[in-house]
Design a protein around this motif. Structure first.
Motif, mmCIF file in Angstrom:
data_model
loop_
_atom_site.group_PDB
_atom_site.id
_atom_site.type_symbol
_atom_site.label_atom_id
_atom_site.label_comp_id
_atom_site.label_asym_id
_atom_site.label_seq_id
_atom_site.Cartn_x
_atom_site.Cartn_y
_atom_site.Cartn_z
ATOM 1 N N THR A 156 0.847 -1.188 0.000
ATOM 2 C CA THR A 156 0.000 0.000 0.000
ATOM 3 C C THR A 156 0.889 1.246 0.000
ATOM 4 O OG1 THR A 156 -0.111 0.400 2.397
ATOM 5 C CG2 THR A 156 -1.545 -1.308 1.504
ATOM 6 N N ASP A 157 0.248 2.405 -0.014
ATOM 7 C CA ASP A 157 0.974 3.672 0.081
ATOM 8 C C ASP A 157 1.015 4.201 1.512
ATOM 9 O OD1 ASP A 157 1.494 3.730 -2.662
ATOM 10 O OD2 ASP A 157 -0.421 4.718 -3.096
ATOM 11 N N MET A 299 2.163 -17.218 6.657
ATOM 12 C CA MET A 299 2.226 -15.816 6.254
ATOM 13 C C MET A 299 0.901 -15.154 6.591
ATOM 14 S SD MET A 299 2.900 -14.066 2.498
ATOM 15 C CE MET A 299 1.363 -14.699 1.792
ATOM 16 N N MET A 300 0.962 -14.096 7.367
ATOM 17 C CA MET A 300 -0.246 -13.337 7.674
ATOM 18 C C MET A 300 -0.432 -12.237 6.635
ATOM 19 S SD MET A 300 -0.261 -13.179 11.847
ATOM 20 C CE MET A 300 1.517 -12.976 11.990
ATOM 21 N N VAL A 301 -1.669 -12.061 6.200
ATOM 22 C CA VAL A 301 -2.024 -11.051 5.203
ATOM 23 C C VAL A 301 -3.057 -10.138 5.831
ATOM 24 C CG1 VAL A 301 -2.958 -10.631 2.898
ATOM 25 C CG2 VAL A 301 -1.580 -12.687 3.337
ATOM 26 N N MET A 302 -2.722 -8.858 5.919
ATOM 27 C CA MET A 302 -3.600 -7.900 6.578
ATOM 28 C C MET A 302 -4.105 -6.872 5.578
ATOM 29 S SD MET A 302 -3.599 -9.310 9.434
ATOM 30 C CE MET A 302 -4.694 -8.137 10.229
ATOM 31 N N GLY A 303 -5.365 -6.499 5.736
ATOM 32 C CA GLY A 303 -5.996 -5.564 4.820
ATOM 33 C C GLY A 303 -6.035 -4.148 5.354
ATOM 34 N N THR A 304 -6.401 -3.225 4.479
ATOM 35 C CA THR A 304 -6.528 -1.803 4.819
ATOM 36 C C THR A 304 -7.798 -1.248 4.181
ATOM 37 O OG1 THR A 304 -5.319 -1.021 2.873
ATOM 38 C CG2 THR A 304 -4.000 -1.591 4.818
ATOM 39 N N ASP A 305 -7.938 0.068 4.240
ATOM 40 C CA ASP A 305 -9.058 0.726 3.571
ATOM 41 C C ASP A 305 -8.607 1.445 2.298
ATOM 42 O OD1 ASP A 305 -7.595 2.806 4.603
ATOM 43 O OD2 ASP A 305 -9.215 3.666 5.805
ATOM 44 N N ALA A 306 -7.466 1.012 1.747
ATOM 45 C CA ALA A 306 -6.878 1.716 0.606
ATOM 46 C C ALA A 306 -7.754 1.693 -0.639
ATOM 47 C CB ALA A 306 -5.503 1.126 0.286
ATOM 48 N N THR A 307 -8.674 0.737 -0.743
ATOM 49 C CA THR A 307 -9.558 0.679 -1.908
ATOM 50 C C THR A 307 -10.811 1.517 -1.713
ATOM 51 O OG1 THR A 307 -10.693 -1.290 -1.081
ATOM 52 C CG2 THR A 307 -8.758 -1.639 -2.487
ATOM 53 N N TRP A 314 -8.169 -0.807 10.810
ATOM 54 C CA TRP A 314 -7.226 -1.753 10.224
ATOM 55 C C TRP A 314 -5.863 -1.704 10.916
ATOM 56 C CZ3 TRP A 314 -2.668 -0.113 8.033
ATOM 57 C CH2 TRP A 314 -2.574 1.210 7.609
ATOM 58 N N ARG A 315 -5.487 -0.566 11.444
ATOM 59 C CA ARG A 315 -4.193 -0.473 12.132
ATOM 60 C C ARG A 315 -4.199 -1.279 13.432
ATOM 61 N NH1 ARG A 315 -4.959 4.387 9.655
ATOM 62 N NH2 ARG A 315 -3.239 5.175 8.355
ATOM 63 N N ALA A 333 12.085 -18.377 14.442
ATOM 64 C CA ALA A 333 12.885 -17.692 13.415
ATOM 65 C C ALA A 333 12.136 -17.634 12.087
ATOM 66 C CB ALA A 333 14.249 -18.338 13.266
ATOM 67 N N THR A 334 12.428 -18.518 11.148
ATOM 68 C CA THR A 334 11.879 -18.413 9.791
ATOM 69 C C THR A 334 10.564 -19.161 9.605
ATOM 70 O OG1 THR A 334 13.290 -20.260 9.117
ATOM 71 C CG2 THR A 334 14.122 -18.030 8.725
ATOM 72 N N LEU A 335 9.861 -19.469 10.690
ATOM 73 C CA LEU A 335 8.545 -20.098 10.522
ATOM 74 C C LEU A 335 7.601 -19.152 9.783
ATOM 75 C CD1 LEU A 335 6.394 -22.272 11.085
ATOM 76 C CD2 LEU A 335 5.987 -21.155 13.289
ATOM 77 N N ALA A 336 7.713 -17.849 10.068
ATOM 78 C CA ALA A 336 6.814 -16.869 9.454
ATOM 79 C C ALA A 336 7.500 -16.147 8.310
ATOM 80 C CB ALA A 336 6.342 -15.862 10.496
ATOM 81 N N ARG A 337 6.837 -16.098 7.170
ATOM 82 C CA ARG A 337 7.256 -15.232 6.083
ATOM 83 C C ARG A 337 6.944 -13.789 6.460
ATOM 84 N NH1 ARG A 337 3.988 -17.739 1.106
ATOM 85 N NH2 ARG A 337 4.773 -15.862 0.098
ATOM 86 N N PRO A 338 7.524 -12.803 5.782
ATOM 87 C CA PRO A 338 7.166 -11.416 6.067
ATOM 88 C C PRO A 338 5.655 -11.200 5.972
ATOM 89 C CG PRO A 338 9.104 -11.481 4.677
ATOM 90 C CD PRO A 338 8.615 -12.898 4.773
ATOM 91 N N LEU A 339 5.112 -10.460 6.913
ATOM 92 C CA LEU A 339 3.694 -10.127 6.883
ATOM 93 C C LEU A 339 3.423 -9.254 5.659
ATOM 94 C CD1 LEU A 339 1.556 -9.005 9.898
ATOM 95 C CD2 LEU A 339 1.521 -7.650 7.801
ATOM 96 N N VAL A 340 2.291 -9.473 5.008
ATOM 97 C CA VAL A 340 1.941 -8.708 3.808
ATOM 98 C C VAL A 340 0.776 -7.780 4.119
ATOM 99 C CG1 VAL A 340 1.135 -8.833 1.417
ATOM 100 C CG2 VAL A 340 2.752 -10.533 2.272
ATOM 101 N N LEU A 341 0.943 -6.506 3.803
ATOM 102 C CA LEU A 341 -0.112 -5.514 3.976
ATOM 103 C C LEU A 341 -0.702 -5.198 2.609
ATOM 104 C CD1 LEU A 341 -1.509 -3.693 6.101
ATOM 105 C CD2 LEU A 341 0.112 -1.893 5.459
ATOM 106 N N ARG A 342 -2.004 -5.399 2.462
ATOM 107 C CA ARG A 342 -2.652 -5.283 1.162
ATOM 108 C C ARG A 342 -3.684 -4.156 1.143
ATOM 109 N NH1 ARG A 342 -2.620 -10.284 -1.591
ATOM 110 N NH2 ARG A 342 -3.744 -9.216 -3.261
ATOM 111 N N PRO A 343 -4.039 -3.635 -0.041
ATOM 112 C CA PRO A 343 -5.031 -2.566 -0.132
ATOM 113 C C PRO A 343 -6.436 -3.012 0.281
ATOM 114 C CG PRO A 343 -3.649 -2.603 -2.088
ATOM 115 C CD PRO A 343 -3.353 -3.869 -1.332
ATOM 116 N N THR A 344 -6.845 -4.232 -0.073
ATOM 117 C CA THR A 344 -8.204 -4.679 0.229
ATOM 118 C C THR A 344 -8.314 -5.161 1.668
ATOM 119 O OG1 THR A 344 -7.578 -6.768 -0.784
ATOM 120 C CG2 THR A 344 -8.862 -5.268 -2.127
ATOM 121 N N ARG A 345 -9.531 -5.327 2.144
ATOM 122 C CA ARG A 345 -9.708 -5.552 3.582
ATOM 123 C C ARG A 345 -9.959 -7.015 3.967
ATOM 124 N NH1 ARG A 345 -15.647 -2.616 4.321
ATOM 125 N NH2 ARG A 345 -16.852 -4.162 3.155
#
Length: 391
Positions: A156-157, A299-307, A314-315, A333-345
């Motif tokens: 996101t931005d 991997m956790m994927v979290m949404g926002t209100d960007a759309t 969301w924060r 350690a490496t069990l988790a991939r980087p968390l991804v923050l996405r535009p959709t919720r």
């Protein structure tokens, strides 16, 4: 009036000619293959060819102005009235439609940047033929934000201040009556690479309705960990992505809302999926934990209100996910991939305790996913126990 009467014999003659042609074709095919059923099948295949339809139409109507697929609007109107040729009318290109309000999470990319494929996995990790194991870590793109052992891939931005979010992360507590955890699956039929005795009847590409081998099974493994610690769990086993995969989030949002109304004690809602990692050349990758044998990454994927969709908290959701991410990295350690923050919720607007977690990828085996799911649930249990003891 005379013109109309004299045109009818001509039209009947043309139709008779077409019928004779088709009859001749049928007789020729029958003689050629010596099999009436096969001849009939081939005849219909021939009649189903759009170019045959166009040719016959041109013979009947004469050549007219043609556009696009070779048929004018008048051609299409007349052809559609024919019981013989109407079914062969070439379909126009579908009009573009707006994307669904919630995105599908089959992220077909090796690494979000394409710059860093991760480190080599431990040699003990098995991989079915043709599937490459990788331990996915933060890449060098500026979209990666890292603080301590926590990394976020920000699609996101928005600015992400990891320390500040962690400082204000909500605490998970198992205190009080009623179930505390809801496990559900917007894409329940997602499954893993068949391996060993884990063989299932597929309903699609790496999908199955068999709940012993799809995401329902992974959810059951997580549920067992929570319940062993005395934490009440509601496991919604509805196949929200069947029979329509694209409408899954529209259905799961109704199920989640109903569960929140029925169980107001819920503090953590986990939408459990699995990811998909396919390189542009078709190579399938599976994400494996570099510090745990035969274990997928989560991997956790979290949404926002960007759309523009309503998602005011969301924060808060992101802060909770980051606290779990930090605990995972501390322990495994490496069990988790980087968390991804996405535009959709991804329906996370329903509660400040909602997290989408991807357990492995379609290249992982079920057993690798089960190991990862158990470790994830165990880490969350410990966070909840810490809060309860502190309180």
């Amino acid at each position: 009036m005379r013109k109309k009467r004299t045109s009818r014999p001509l039209a009947r003659g043309l139709r008779a000619g077409v019928a004779a042609l088709m009859a001749a074709l049928a007789a020729w095919l029958l003689w050629l293959v010596g099999d009436p059923a096969a001849a009939l099948e081939q005849l219909w295949e021939l009649a189903g060819d759009a170019q045959v339809s166009i040719t016959l139409l041109s013979a009947e109507l004469g050549l007219v102005e043609q556009t696009g697929d070779g048929l004018s609007r008048w051609d299409r109107l007349v052809l559609a009235q024919s019981s013989l040729l109407g079914g062969t009318l070439p379909s126009p290109e579908p009009a573009p439609t707006d994307p669904p309000p919630e995105e599908s999470l089959d992220i077909a990319e090796l690494d979000p940047t394409g710059e860093d494929e991760g480190t080599d996995p431990p040699a003990s990790t098995t991989a079915p033929d043709g599937i490459i194991p990788k331990t996915m870590v933060a890449g060098s793109s500026t979209k990666y934000i890292t603080s301590g052992n926590v990394s976020v891939y920000n699609r996101t931005d928005y600015t992400v201040d990891i320390p500040a979010l962690l400082e204000n992360a909500p605490q998970l507590s198992a205190a009080g009556e009623g179930p505390k955890v809801l496990i559900y699956h917007s894409h329940a039929t997602e499954s893993y690479e068949m391996d060993g005795t884990d063989i299932y009847d597929p309903s699609g590409d790496h999908r199955t309705l068999d709940t012993n081998y799809n995401m329902i099974r992974v959810g059951e493994e997580m549920k067992a960990v929570f319940e062993a610690a005395g934490i009440g769990v509601v496991h919604d086993t509805t196949l929200y992505d069947y029979p329509s995969y694209n409408d899954a989030y529209n259905r799961s949002v109704q199920g989640v809302a109903a569960n929140l109304e029925k169980y107001p004690s819920l503090v953590l809602l986990l939408d459990v999926h699995r990811d998909a990692l396919v390189a542009t050349d078709g190579t399938i990758y599976k994400a494996v934990a570099g510090t745990v044998d035969n274990c997928a990454q989560v991997m956790m994927v979290m949404g926002t209100d960007a759309t523009g969709q309503t998602h005011p908290n969301w924060r808060v959701n992101l802060a909770l996910a980051l606290s779990i991410q930090s605990a995972l990295c501390d322990k495994w350690a490496t069990l988790a991939r980087p968390l991804v923050l996405r535009p959709t919720r991804f329906n996370q607007h329903l509660s400040t305790g909602t997290i989408l977690v991807e357990v492995g990828t379609h290249g992982n085996t079920l057993q690798e996913a089960i190991t990862a799911a158990r470790l994830y649930a165990r880490t969350v249990v410990e966070l909840m126990e810490q809060e309860e003891s502190a309180g």
